[in-house]
Design a protein around this motif. Structure first.
Motif, PDB file in Angstrom:
ATOM      1  N   ILE A  51      69.107   9.325  46.673  1.00 19.57           N
ATOM      2  CA  ILE A  51      68.879  10.025  45.407  1.00 19.57           C
ATOM      3  C   ILE A  51      67.421  10.444  45.233  1.00 19.57           C
ATOM      4  O   ILE A  51      67.065  11.006  44.189  1.00 19.57           O
ATOM      5  CB  ILE A  51      69.296   9.139  44.204  1.00 19.57           C
ATOM      6  N   GLY A  52      66.606  10.165  46.218  1.00 23.16           N
ATOM      7  CA  GLY A  52      65.191  10.512  46.096  1.00 23.16           C
ATOM      8  C   GLY A  52      64.965  11.993  45.889  1.00 23.16           C
ATOM      9  O   GLY A  52      64.168  12.404  45.042  1.00 23.16           O
ATOM     10  N   ALA A  53      65.689  12.837  46.630  1.00 23.37           N
ATOM     11  CA  ALA A  53      65.515  14.288  46.506  1.00 23.37           C
ATOM     12  C   ALA A  53      65.930  14.763  45.115  1.00 23.37           C
ATOM     13  O   ALA A  53      65.273  15.620  44.520  1.00 23.37           O
ATOM     14  CB  ALA A  53      66.345  14.999  47.575  1.00 23.37           C
ATOM     15  N   THR A  54      67.003  14.177  44.583  1.00 29.61           N
ATOM     16  CA  THR A  54      67.456  14.567  43.242  1.00 29.61           C
ATOM     17  C   THR A  54      66.428  14.181  42.197  1.00 29.61           C
ATOM     18  O   THR A  54      66.142  14.961  41.262  1.00 29.61           O
ATOM     19  CB  THR A  54      68.805  13.894  42.926  1.00 29.61           C
ATOM     20  N   ILE A  55      65.855  12.974  42.325  1.00 24.11           N
ATOM     21  CA  ILE A  55      64.840  12.532  41.360  1.00 24.11           C
ATOM     22  C   ILE A  55      63.601  13.411  41.441  1.00 24.11           C
ATOM     23  O   ILE A  55      63.044  13.820  40.421  1.00 24.11           O
ATOM     24  CB  ILE A  55      64.482  11.047  41.603  1.00 24.11           C
ATOM     25  N   ARG A  56      63.181  13.732  42.657  1.00 25.71           N
ATOM     26  CA  ARG A  56      62.006  14.600  42.807  1.00 25.71           C
ATOM     27  C   ARG A  56      62.258  15.987  42.230  1.00 25.71           C
ATOM     28  O   ARG A  56      61.397  16.576  41.574  1.00 25.71           O
ATOM     29  CB  ARG A  56      61.624  14.709  44.287  1.00 25.71           C
TER      30      ARG A  56
END
Length: 495
Positions: A17-22
Motif C-alpha cells: 500500500i506504499g504507492a497508494t499512500i504516497r
C-alpha cells in the motif's frame, strides 16, 4: 528510526500500500484550494471518526431493549466513569457532523463543484447527507425517552401513509404493528451496523473520487466548464499553479479539525449529554414531543400544515427534493462555477437558509400538530350518553378516565392527534376496535397492558354507539354468514 523503517518494510512487503499512500499524500491540488473554504470535508471525516469511537464505547454498555434501554443510559450517565462525557461527545459530535456536512454541501453547491466531471462525487455527497440524517434520527430513538417514543410514533405514522407499501414499511420499521421489544433492536442495528457501514463505503468512494478527479479549483469568474476542454485545462492549472496536498494543503485542514474537536469537547463538558428525559409511557399523553435541533423545522412544518395537505407534502416533497439534488449535476453540469455570476444559486441558498432558520425558531415554540394540548376533562357530548346501557356508560367513563380525549375528539371537542371518533363505529367493526385498543397501530400506542378486560369490553361497547342514527355500525360480513349458517342448521335440526 531503524525500527520504524524495518516495520514499514515488513508491512509494505505484505500489504503493498506504499504507492497508494504516497499517491494520496503527494497528489497535486490547485494552489488556491489551500483555503479555509476547503476544510469542511476533512472536518466531517474527523468528526465521523469520533462518532465511531464513542459509539463503540457506548455499545459495550447500552442494552437495546424496550425495558432496559432507559436504565442503561442512566447507568452510563451516573455510574460508569466518564460515561456521561462519552455520551455527551457522541451527542454533540452528531450535531457538529450534521452541521459540517450541510455547510460542506452548501460550499460545494456555491463553488460549482458538482459540475463535470464531478457529478458522481456530488451524488455520493447527497447520499452521505441522507445517511448522516439517518444516523441522527436513529440515535434519538435509541434514547427511548418520552420524546423518542412519540417521535418514533410520528415517524411510523408518516411511513404508514405511503401508498400500498405503508403497512409493510411500518412493520419493517417497528418489527411489528406497534412499538415493542423488536423496535429498539432494529434501530440499534440500523444505528450501529447498517448506516455506519454505508457511511464508510460512501466515504471511501467519495475520497477515491476526490483523489482521481482532483479537488475542485477556486471558482474564478469567467472560467467556464466545458466537457470537451475541462480535464485538459484542470491538468494545465495543477501543473502551473499546483502543490502537493501534504504538507502545503493539509495544515489548515488539521488546524480546523482540531478546533472542531475542541469545540465538541467544550460543549460536552459544559452542556453534558442529551437526556434521556422521562421514561417512555404510552399512557402519558400530555406531552409535546420535540425532535432534536436539526429536525425542528420539520416539526414546525407539520404544526402549520392543514391536515388535508399533510400526507401529500410528506410523501411528495422529500422525493422531489432528493430528485432535484441528484439531477442537478446533469441539468447544470457546464457553465460558470463562480457564485458571483450565479445569482440564482446564491438566492436559492439565502431563501433556504431564511426558511429553515425561521421554521427552526418556530419549532422551538410551536405545539406539534396534530394538536397535543387538548384537555382530557372535556365532557363527553350529552347526546352520546342518552339511551345508553350501563355497560356503554361504563365505557364512557373509561374513555374519560384514560384521557382518550387528549388524542381523539368527540363533537369537535378534544385532541387532533388521532382521528375524530364521532363515526368510528361505521369505520371499524367490533373486532377491529378491540384490536386497535389493545395492540395500537400507526402512531397510536397499545393499551392492552393499561386496560383490564372489563374496561376494554366497556370501552368498545361505548365506541360501538358512536355512529349517525340513520346508519348501522360496521359488521363483519363473514361472521354474519357463519351465524346465518348456524341458525339454518339449528332450525333444520329442530324440524
Amino acid at each position: 528510526m531503524r525500527v520504524i523503517e524495518t516495520l514499514g518494510s515488513w508491512f509494505e512487503e505484505r500489504l503493498k500500500i506504499g504507492a497508494t499512500i504516497r499517491e494520496t499524500v503527494e497528489h497535486t491540488v490547485p494552489r488556491e484550494t489551500a483555503s479555509w473554504f476547503y476544510v469542511f470535508g476533512s472536518a466531517a471525516l474527523t468528526v465521523f471518526a469520533v462518532q465511531v469511537i464513542t459509539g463503540i464505547l457506548l455499545a459495550l454498555i447500552y442494552v437495546p431493549s424496550a425495558g432496559e434501554a432507559w436504565n442503561s443510559l442512566q447507568l452510563i450517565n451516573h455510574t460508569v466513569p466518564l460515561g456521561w462525557f462519552i455520551r455527551a461527545l457522541h451527542g454533540w459530535g452528531s450535531d457538529f457532523m450534521l452541521a459540517i456536512v450541510i455547510i460542506h454541501m452548501v460550499q460545494v453547491f456555491l463553488f460549482g463543484a458538482y459540475k463535470f466531471p464531478r457529478e458522481l462525487t456530488w451524488i455520493i455527497g447527497v447520499f452521505l447527507l441522507l445517511m448522516t440524517l439517518g444516523m441522527a434520527f436513529t440515535g434519538q430513538v435509541l434514547r427511548f425517552d418520552q420524546d423518542a417514543y412519540w417521535g418514533l410514533g410520528i415517524g411510523a405514522s408518516i411511513a404508514s401513509r405511503v401508498p400500498v407499501a405503508g403497512p409493510a414499511l411500518v412493520h419493517l420499521l417497528l418489527g411489528g404493528p406497534i412499538i415493542a421489544a423488536a423496535t429498539l433492536s432494529r434501530f440499534f442495528a440500523l444505528h450501529v451496523f447498517v448506516i455506519p457501514g454505508l457511511l464508510i463505503a460512501f466515504v471511501g468512494i467519495h475520497v477515491l473520487l476526490v483523489l482521481k478527479l482532483g479537488i475542485n479549483e477556486w471558482p474564478m469568474p469567467g472560467r467556464i466548464v466545458r466537457r470537451a476542454t475541462y480535464v485538459r485545462e484542470y491538468h494545465e492549472l495543477t501543473q502551473k499553479r499546483g502543490m502537493a496536498f501534504v504538507p502545503y494543503g493539509v495544515w489548515k485542514d488539521l488546524f480546523f479539525s482540531g478546533c472542531i474537536l475542541l469545540a465538541i469537547a467544550a460543549c460536552a463538558l459544559y452542556f453534558g449529554p442529551f437526556g434521556p428525559g422521562g421514561q417512555p409511557d404510552p399512557t402519558i399523553i400530555q406531552t409535546a414531543p420535540r425532535p432534536d435541533y436539526f429536525f425542528l423545522w420539520i416539526y414546525a412544518v407539520l404544526s402549520y400544515l392543514p391536515p388535508a395537505a399533510e400526507t401529500p407534502i410528506l410523501l411528495i416533497a422529500p422525493v422531489v427534493v432528493i430528485a432535484v439534488l441528484l439531477a442537478l449535476p446533469f441539468v447544470a453540469g457546464e457553465g460558470e462555477k463562480s457564485w458571483r455570476r450565479r445569482p440564482i444559486a446564491v438566492l436559492t441558498i439565502l431563501v433556504l437558509a431564511i426558511a429553515l432558520g425561521t421554521l427552526t425558531h418556530l419549532g422551538e415554540h410551536t405545539p406539534w400538530s396534530p394538536v397535543m394540548n387538548a384537555w382530557s376533562s372535556f365532557p363527553i357530548p350529552e347526546k352520546e350518553l342518552q339511551g345508553r346501557t350501563a355497560l356503554e356508560r361504563r365505557g364512557a367513563l373509561v374513555f374519560q378516565a384514560k384521557q382518550c380525549h387528549n388524542c381523539h375528539s368527540l363533537g369537535d371537542a378534544g385532541g387532533k392527534r388521532g382521528p375524530a371518533l364521532d363515526n368510528v363505529a361505521i369505520r371499524l367493526t367490533q373486532d377491529q376496535l378491540i384490536r386497535q385498543v389493545i395492540q395500537g397501530g400507526g402512531n397510536m400506542p397499545a393499551y392492552g397492558k393499561n386496560l383490564s378486560p372489563a374496561e376494554t369490553t366497556a370501552l368498545v361497547a361505548f365506541l360501538k354507539t358512536l355512529h349517525p342514527p340513520q346508519q348501522t355500525p360496521a359488521r363483519d360480513a363473514s361472521r354474519s354468514i357463519v351465524l346465518g349458517a348456524d341458525t339454518q342448521e339449528s332450525t333444520s335440526t329442530q324440524k
